[in-house]
Design a protein around this motif. Structure first.
Motif, mmCIF file in Angstrom:
data_model
loop_
_atom_site.group_PDB
_atom_site.id
_atom_site.type_symbol
_atom_site.label_atom_id
_atom_site.label_comp_id
_atom_site.label_asym_id
_atom_site.label_seq_id
_atom_site.Cartn_x
_atom_site.Cartn_y
_atom_site.Cartn_z
ATOM 1 N N LEU A 197 4.909 9.066 -4.142
ATOM 2 C CA LEU A 197 3.910 8.313 -4.462
ATOM 3 C C LEU A 197 3.772 6.613 -4.422
ATOM 4 C CD1 LEU A 197 0.698 9.494 -6.581
ATOM 5 C CD2 LEU A 197 1.587 7.039 -7.078
ATOM 6 N N LEU A 198 2.851 6.177 -3.657
ATOM 7 C CA LEU A 198 2.835 4.693 -3.313
ATOM 8 C C LEU A 198 1.950 4.146 -4.363
ATOM 9 C CD1 LEU A 198 2.746 4.997 0.294
ATOM 10 C CD2 LEU A 198 5.022 4.684 -1.080
ATOM 11 N N ARG A 199 2.567 3.200 -5.318
ATOM 12 C CA ARG A 199 1.632 2.497 -6.301
ATOM 13 C C ARG A 199 0.652 1.849 -5.570
ATOM 14 N NH1 ARG A 199 2.955 1.923 -11.191
ATOM 15 N NH2 ARG A 199 5.065 1.933 -10.906
ATOM 16 N N SER A 200 -0.641 2.425 -5.535
ATOM 17 C CA SER A 200 -1.755 1.748 -4.915
ATOM 18 C C SER A 200 -3.276 1.570 -5.961
ATOM 19 C CB SER A 200 -2.126 2.854 -3.525
ATOM 20 O OG SER A 200 -0.900 3.093 -3.113
ATOM 21 N N THR A 201 -3.891 0.753 -5.476
ATOM 22 C CA THR A 201 -5.346 0.713 -5.950
ATOM 23 C C THR A 201 -6.406 0.572 -4.571
ATOM 24 O OG1 THR A 201 -4.140 -0.258 -7.664
ATOM 25 C CG2 THR A 201 -6.514 -0.876 -7.314
ATOM 26 N N VAL A 202 -7.414 1.422 -5.078
ATOM 27 C CA VAL A 202 -8.468 1.382 -4.155
ATOM 28 C C VAL A 202 -9.642 0.986 -4.917
ATOM 29 C CG1 VAL A 202 -9.863 2.593 -2.470
ATOM 30 C CG2 VAL A 202 -7.288 2.763 -2.579
ATOM 31 N N VAL A 203 -10.547 0.050 -4.571
ATOM 32 C CA VAL A 203 -11.732 -0.277 -4.901
ATOM 33 C C VAL A 203 -13.134 0.110 -4.360
ATOM 34 C CG1 VAL A 203 -13.198 -2.095 -5.935
ATOM 35 C CG2 VAL A 203 -10.585 -2.305 -6.253
ATOM 36 N N LEU A 204 -13.779 0.962 -4.784
ATOM 37 C CA LEU A 204 -14.958 1.488 -4.330
ATOM 38 C C LEU A 204 -16.251 0.711 -4.574
ATOM 39 C CD1 LEU A 204 -13.989 5.262 -4.809
ATOM 40 C CD2 LEU A 204 -13.401 3.854 -2.810
ATOM 41 N N ASP A 205 -17.273 0.675 -3.700
ATOM 42 C CA ASP A 205 -18.710 0.328 -3.964
ATOM 43 C C ASP A 205 -19.515 1.353 -4.597
ATOM 44 O OD1 ASP A 205 -19.574 1.689 -2.108
ATOM 45 O OD2 ASP A 205 -20.034 0.179 -0.967
ATOM 46 N N GLU A 206 -20.621 1.281 -4.941
ATOM 47 C CA GLU A 206 -21.562 2.120 -5.597
ATOM 48 C C GLU A 206 -21.722 3.111 -4.732
ATOM 49 O OE1 GLU A 206 -22.140 -1.057 -5.259
ATOM 50 O OE2 GLU A 206 -22.830 -2.025 -7.098
ATOM 51 N N HIS A 207 -21.611 3.332 -3.313
ATOM 52 C CA HIS A 207 -21.939 4.239 -2.689
ATOM 53 C C HIS A 207 -20.428 5.122 -2.133
ATOM 54 C CE1 HIS A 207 -25.890 2.465 -2.336
ATOM 55 N NE2 HIS A 207 -25.079 1.371 -1.908
ATOM 56 N N GLY A 208 -19.576 4.663 -2.765
ATOM 57 C CA GLY A 208 -18.167 5.447 -2.478
ATOM 58 C C GLY A 208 -17.432 4.943 -1.147
ATOM 59 N N ALA A 209 -17.645 3.742 -0.703
ATOM 60 C CA ALA A 209 -17.205 2.967 0.038
ATOM 61 C C ALA A 209 -16.127 2.195 -0.144
ATOM 62 C CB ALA A 209 -18.126 2.272 1.136
ATOM 63 N N VAL A 210 -14.936 2.111 0.544
ATOM 64 C CA VAL A 210 -13.800 1.431 0.164
ATOM 65 C C VAL A 210 -14.243 -0.047 0.181
ATOM 66 C CG1 VAL A 210 -11.524 0.531 0.572
ATOM 67 C CG2 VAL A 210 -12.163 3.081 0.696
ATOM 68 N N THR A 211 -14.060 -1.291 -0.770
ATOM 69 C CA THR A 211 -14.253 -2.383 -0.617
ATOM 70 C C THR A 211 -12.931 -3.074 -0.449
ATOM 71 O OG1 THR A 211 -14.344 -2.849 -2.829
ATOM 72 C CG2 THR A 211 -16.372 -2.471 -1.634
ATOM 73 N N ARG A 212 -11.833 -2.521 -0.978
ATOM 74 C CA ARG A 212 -10.469 -3.145 -1.036
ATOM 75 C C ARG A 212 -9.384 -1.945 -1.318
ATOM 76 N NH1 ARG A 212 -11.715 -7.261 -3.131
ATOM 77 N NH2 ARG A 212 -10.930 -8.825 -2.719
ATOM 78 N N ALA A 213 -8.312 -2.081 -0.424
ATOM 79 C CA ALA A 213 -7.301 -0.956 -0.670
ATOM 80 C C ALA A 213 -6.017 -1.722 -0.721
ATOM 81 C CB ALA A 213 -7.342 0.045 0.702
#
Length: 158
Positions: free
Chosen positions: A122-138
Motif C-alpha cells: 500500500l502506497l500512503r496516498s490521499t485523494v480529494v473528491l468534489d461533491e460529485h465524486g470527481a477527483v480534485t487532488r490526488a
C-alpha cells in the motif's frame, strides 16, 4: 504487476463498498453531495499511520467546517480498525480493504522499495473528491508527518 493507473484531477473516483470498523458496509456513493478526503494508509497502529490518523483527527473540525468528510482505508480487518479508532479517539470512518482491490483501483497499491527489497504494498496516498465524486487532488507516496497540514493549506483551510 504492470504499470499502475493513478488518479488525476477530473477523473471519476472508482466507487466502492467496504466494511467499516463495526463491520457495516460504507459506500462511496453514499457520500455524494459532500467533498471527501480519502486517505490510504498501510497499517493501523504503526507509528506513521498513528501520526497521520491523529493529524486527521485533530484537523477534523476544520475539514468538516469546510465541507469535507474524511475516510481512512487500509488492508486491516475491521476488528483491528475498531481497536485503532478506540485507542486514538478517531471519529471518522476507517474502512477495511483486505484484498486491496480498492487501493489498486485508486492507484494506491503498487511497487515499494524498502532496504533494497522490492515488493507490492500500500502506497500512503490521499485523494480529494468534489461533491460529485470527481477527483480534485490526488497525492501519492505522501509522508505521514506534516501531510495533513500541507493538505489543509492546499485546500485553503485554516
Amino acid at each position: 504487476m504492470g504499470a499502475m493507473h493513478r488518479l488525476s484531477s477530473g477523473d471519476p473516483a472508482p466507487d466502492f463498498t467496504l466494511p467499516d470498523a463495526t463491520g457495516a458496509d460504507v459506500r462511496l456513493a453514499d457520500l455524494r453531495g459532500r467533498k471527501v478526503v480519502v486517505y490510504f494508509y498501510p497499517a493501523a497502529g504503526t507509528p506513521g499511520c498513528t501520526k497521520q490518523a491523529c493529524d486527521f483527527r485533530d484537523s477534523l473540525a476544520s475539514l468538516q467546517s469546510a465541507g469535507y468528510a474524511v475516510v481512512g482505508i487500509s488492508p486491516d480487518p475491521p476488528e483491528k480498525l475498531a481497536a485503532f479508532a478506540e485507542d486514538q479517539g478517531l471519529t471518522f470512518p476507517l474502512l477495511s480493504d483486505a484484498d486491496h482491490a480498492v487501493a489498486a483501483a485508486w492507484g494506491a497499491w503498487g511497487e515499494k522499495k524498502n532496504y533494497g527489497r522490492t515488493y507490492e504494498g500500500l502506497l500512503r496516498s490521499t485523494v480529494v473528491l468534489d461533491e460529485h465524486g470527481a477527483v480534485t487532488r490526488a497525492q501519492y507516496n505522501v509522508r505521514a508527518t506534516g501531510h495533513v497540514a500541507r493538505l489543509r493549506s492546499d485546500l485553503g483551510i485554516d
